[in-house]
Design a protein around this motif. Sequence first.
Motif, PDB file in Angstrom:
ATOM      1  N   ASN A 112       6.381   2.107   1.386  1.00 41.43           N
ATOM      2  CA  ASN A 112       5.129   1.349   1.330  1.00 41.43           C
ATOM      3  C   ASN A 112       4.796   0.726   2.680  1.00 41.43           C
ATOM      4  OD1 ASN A 112       4.735   1.769  -1.461  1.00 41.43           O
ATOM      5  ND2 ASN A 112       6.046   0.033  -1.968  1.00 41.43           N
ATOM      6  N   TYR A 149       0.852  -1.179   0.000  1.00 37.85           N
ATOM      7  CA  TYR A 149       0.000   0.000   0.000  1.00 37.85           C
ATOM      8  C   TYR A 149       0.892   1.234   0.000  1.00 37.85           C
ATOM      9  CZ  TYR A 149      -3.369  -3.462   1.672  1.00 37.85           C
ATOM     10  OH  TYR A 149      -4.167  -4.576   1.808  1.00 37.85           O
ATOM     11  N   PRO A 185      -5.368  -2.671  -2.067  1.00 44.13           N
ATOM     12  CA  PRO A 185      -3.906  -2.536  -2.115  1.00 44.13           C
ATOM     13  C   PRO A 185      -3.439  -1.846  -3.395  1.00 44.13           C
ATOM     14  CG  PRO A 185      -4.530  -4.777  -2.650  1.00 44.13           C
ATOM     15  CD  PRO A 185      -5.795  -4.077  -2.233  1.00 44.13           C
ATOM     16  N   THR A 186      -2.288  -1.214  -3.325  1.00 42.56           N
ATOM     17  CA  THR A 186      -1.684  -0.606  -4.506  1.00 42.56           C
ATOM     18  C   THR A 186      -1.147  -1.682  -5.447  1.00 42.56           C
ATOM     19  OG1 THR A 186      -1.037   1.276  -3.135  1.00 42.56           O
ATOM     20  CG2 THR A 186       0.025   1.067  -5.287  1.00 42.56           C
ATOM     21  N   LEU A 211      -5.479   4.222   4.714  1.00 41.05           N
ATOM     22  CA  LEU A 211      -5.222   2.935   4.068  1.00 41.05           C
ATOM     23  C   LEU A 211      -6.431   2.024   4.226  1.00 41.05           C
ATOM     24  CD1 LEU A 211      -1.526   2.194   5.122  1.00 41.05           C
ATOM     25  CD2 LEU A 211      -2.374   3.293   3.051  1.00 41.05           C
ATOM     26  N   TYR A 245      -7.427  -1.925   3.687  1.00 42.23           N
ATOM     27  CA  TYR A 245      -6.775  -3.215   3.440  1.00 42.23           C
ATOM     28  C   TYR A 245      -7.359  -3.942   2.239  1.00 42.23           C
ATOM     29  CZ  TYR A 245     -10.718  -5.781   5.517  1.00 42.23           C
ATOM     30  OH  TYR A 245     -11.946  -6.319   5.764  1.00 42.23           O
TER      31      TYR A 245
END
Length: 426
Positions: A354, A308, A321-322, A316, A318
């Motif tokens: 990250n 992330y 995610p990135t 953020l 969960y």
Amino acid sequence: MKQKILVIGVAVLSVFALTGCEEEFNPFDFNNLNIISSQESFYIDSTATNNLLHVSNVEKKEISRLDETSFYSGSASSYASYRENITESSIQFYSNRGYSNSEHNKTTLGNGLSGRYYSETIENTDEWISKDASSPSDYLLYTVSQYNNPQSDAKPTISSSSSLFATTNNYDIMWTKKCLDLVCDGYSYSDFKFGSRDGNIYAFEQSIVESVVTNPLVSGENIITYEENMRVRHYIKHETLGWVISYSATKQNLYYATSMTGEVFDDPLLVEENQVFYRYTYNELTSNTFVFLQSDVLLNYQPLLFSYTPVEGVALDYTNPTASEQLDIKYLPRSDKDADLFYCSCIVTLRPENYYLLGMEIDNKISYYDYSFIDIQGNFTLSVLDVDSAEFFTSHFPVKLYLVISLLEDGNIHTVQAYYWSTIIK
């Protein structure tokens, strides 16, 4: 009269010492060489390079060090960085197409203000090829690794794996190529100049390049730097093989010639150094008994690492995610483990920009596991960010971690033991 070659350096030459070697020596300590003819040098190098096929043992040492603590002094000390990574390995080859590799990694990070962090890892690996009993025309590559963290009281972790390596038609060629990849320094004849001294032959290449970098603290000022590059091979006469490579070494050092205020140092300041050294031994190969450890395998379960990248003002989530990464796992034998758990291991990469969560994909459904499942083994820490009951984790510096994951029979993660593996240099 023979022509002379004068070899020079910028500053104090480095000294190498390998485990098991009684004396310390400097591989770059040679000077006043007599030039030898191109015909002779080509013959020596070709013979010695071909004789790498007969190496019985190679010891390798790698040093990567950045030290800015003498440059950023006084009130600027907080800008100084320090890192040192030293890896020593010894590979022993055997006549029955196998080898053992012992690798010892030591890392120090930090600066004079916040203190320094030190960690060690040791990995012993046996690797060999053998026929596949179920398919006589195929050869399998077997690997058994034992990982140990001297900073932890945990027992060494053992993993094993096997994969298709070659067929009857090409297994000998493929094994030779693999061994050469392990011992070769990567240089060719055309890279070097050649000279002799006291019956020894040296091949070398060197350069010193001056440049400038922008002063990070004083606007409009530059820092004068020097980069020193040197590579050397040392050849000796073997009693049965003829010419062989005794050792090979490389260094790439960066020096600052001026200070932040523009003053010239009396001696250039060594700021960064990267060095690699190989020492070769040529003895008759002996055989070794290799034992493959069978491991338990759970099918259809895929561990994941979710990353992330934080965005200012955005919390953020969960479930969003990135990026995600499928972890390449190896299942472990059950020795000294709980009978109702399965174990696997993998290496993950963490970067400080990250945050991360572990996950497990089971029957196309994903479960998320946060920092609370991780048990840190050894002298290192992870940072934690608690958002909506999910504990995201990250590292203070780019790092690789060795994870030992225990799984329940249904594939869900029970616990994760995290061991420091190595620093990511670049």
